[in-house]
Design an enzyme around this catalytic site. Sequence first.
Site, mmCIF file in Angstrom:
data_model
loop_
_atom_site.group_PDB
_atom_site.id
_atom_site.type_symbol
_atom_site.label_atom_id
_atom_site.label_comp_id
_atom_site.label_asym_id
_atom_site.label_seq_id
_atom_site.Cartn_x
_atom_site.Cartn_y
_atom_site.Cartn_z
ATOM 1 N N GLY A 1 1.527 2.051 10.953
ATOM 2 C CA GLY A 1 2.492 3.143 10.880
ATOM 3 C C GLY A 1 3.080 3.532 12.230
ATOM 4 O O GLY A 1 3.723 4.568 12.347
ATOM 5 N N HIS B 1 -9.867 1.254 3.802
ATOM 6 C CA HIS B 1 -8.659 1.362 4.631
ATOM 7 C C HIS B 1 -8.981 2.263 5.829
ATOM 8 O O HIS B 1 -9.740 3.232 5.703
ATOM 9 C CB HIS B 1 -7.513 1.950 3.811
ATOM 10 C CG HIS B 1 -6.210 1.890 4.548
ATOM 11 N ND1 HIS B 1 -5.858 2.829 5.486
ATOM 12 C CD2 HIS B 1 -5.213 0.979 4.527
ATOM 13 C CE1 HIS B 1 -4.673 2.505 6.000
ATOM 14 N NE2 HIS B 1 -4.261 1.379 5.424
ATOM 15 N N GLU C 1 -6.302 -5.107 9.981
ATOM 16 C CA GLU C 1 -5.284 -4.127 10.353
ATOM 17 C C GLU C 1 -5.721 -3.433 11.641
ATOM 18 O O GLU C 1 -6.552 -2.510 11.604
ATOM 19 C CB GLU C 1 -5.118 -3.079 9.250
ATOM 20 C CG GLU C 1 -4.652 -3.661 7.934
ATOM 21 C CD GLU C 1 -4.024 -2.589 7.038
ATOM 22 O OE1 GLU C 1 -2.871 -2.768 6.680
ATOM 23 O OE2 GLU C 1 -4.696 -1.590 6.727
ATOM 24 N N GLY D 1 2.558 -1.228 4.359
ATOM 25 C CA GLY D 1 2.638 0.198 4.023
ATOM 26 C C GLY D 1 4.082 0.637 3.887
ATOM 27 O O GLY D 1 4.737 0.421 2.864
ATOM 28 N N GLY D 2 4.617 1.221 4.956
ATOM 29 C CA GLY D 2 5.960 1.825 4.936
ATOM 30 C C GLY D 2 7.036 0.937 4.333
ATOM 31 O O GLY D 2 7.852 1.386 3.529
ATOM 32 N N ASN E 1 0.863 -1.173 0.000
ATOM 33 C CA ASN E 1 0.000 0.000 0.000
ATOM 34 C C ASN E 1 0.905 1.230 0.000
ATOM 35 O O ASN E 1 1.497 1.563 1.015
ATOM 36 C CB ASN E 1 -0.905 -0.018 1.250
ATOM 37 C CG ASN E 1 -1.759 1.226 1.361
ATOM 38 O OD1 ASN E 1 -1.834 2.024 0.427
ATOM 39 N ND2 ASN E 1 -2.412 1.391 2.506
ATOM 40 N N TRP E 2 1.004 1.877 -1.164
ATOM 41 C CA TRP E 2 1.917 3.024 -1.290
ATOM 42 C C TRP E 2 1.315 4.318 -0.757
ATOM 43 O O TRP E 2 1.966 5.362 -0.786
ATOM 44 C CB TRP E 2 2.337 3.207 -2.757
ATOM 45 C CG TRP E 2 3.294 2.161 -3.253
ATOM 46 C CD1 TRP E 2 4.000 1.269 -2.483
ATOM 47 C CD2 TRP E 2 3.675 1.902 -4.605
ATOM 48 N NE1 TRP E 2 4.786 0.477 -3.286
ATOM 49 C CE2 TRP E 2 4.599 0.842 -4.600
ATOM 50 C CE3 TRP E 2 3.305 2.460 -5.834
ATOM 51 C CZ2 TRP E 2 5.170 0.334 -5.767
ATOM 52 C CZ3 TRP E 2 3.870 1.948 -6.991
ATOM 53 C CH2 TRP E 2 4.797 0.897 -6.957
ATOM 54 N N SER F 1 2.622 -2.334 10.483
ATOM 55 C CA SER F 1 4.046 -2.361 10.832
ATOM 56 C C SER F 1 4.745 -3.672 10.453
ATOM 57 O O SER F 1 5.630 -4.139 11.168
ATOM 58 C CB SER F 1 4.243 -2.047 12.322
ATOM 59 O OG SER F 1 3.778 -0.741 12.606
HETATM 60 P P1 PGA Z 1 2.263 0.156 7.758
HETATM 61 O O1 PGA Z 1 0.857 0.440 7.026
HETATM 62 O O2 PGA Z 1 2.818 -1.132 7.210
HETATM 63 O O3 PGA Z 1 3.098 1.346 7.434
HETATM 64 O O4 PGA Z 1 1.950 0.044 9.237
HETATM 65 C C1 PGA Z 1 -0.029 -0.621 6.728
HETATM 66 C C2 PGA Z 1 -1.272 -0.084 6.060
HETATM 67 O O5 PGA Z 1 -1.701 1.037 6.378
HETATM 68 O O6 PGA Z 1 -1.880 -0.745 5.203
#
Ligand code: PGA
Length: 247
Positions: A171, A95, A165, A230-231, A7-8, A209
Amino acid sequence: MKIIAANWKMYKTTQEVESYLKSWSHFETASPQQVTSVFFVPNWCWSTMQSNSPLLNNSQWGAQNIYPQNEGAFTGENSPHVLKQMGASWTLVGHSERRTLINESNSFLGQKIKSAQGNQLNPLLCVGESLPERELGQLQAKLTEQLSTGLSLADKSLPVYIAYEPIWAIGTGKVAGPQDILEAHSLIHAYLKNDMLFKGPIYVLYGGSVKPENAKEILSIKGVDGLLVGGASLAPDSFYKICQAAI
Ligand code: PGA
């Protein structure tokens, strides 16, 4: 088969996406029977993904959001029909950032799921609880509400794709513990199979994360059928390591 999704969010210019895909194309990808990797890209990158599709190897791509209608007077929204025409095969739905920032309701998300399926796109429905909800023992009630309304218009013969999630792990660097993940994934699998009577395959991805260092351990938990990252998906080598953890 595991699904490893990137997920960019609202990152990356079109030039950055092109150079990412060039690096990605050098990686030896696993066969789609082992792992399906999916990129959820910002809207301004749809045509970049379309024109660079030979660089994707076995990977697929999708949008981060769609509108339930294919066309009309809906300023600023994304047409699922056009998305499909441009070569995408997925969309995220609900999301937590959109649920929180844009107030998307479960019933509105339900319409998006129906529209995605009608356009032969795989919707990945995101669910999860906040920290206060978890601490108050409301995990099951929260997930049930999100799943029952979110999937109320879904075709029960098609595969179901869910991303669990926990909001407090997105994040923040705080990964949910193995017991937390096992509990949530078991609840989701049981509810979809026993109460909602879905007949096709059910995939429940974990997100929050995820990094190359913890991917393998999370994937080994029963009921975890993939990851939403994400990150750690923003750099191709880091995302590739996470995909490799699924093999
Ligand atoms: P993250 O984000 O891996 O940066 O925690 C995951 C997401 O929001 O799908």
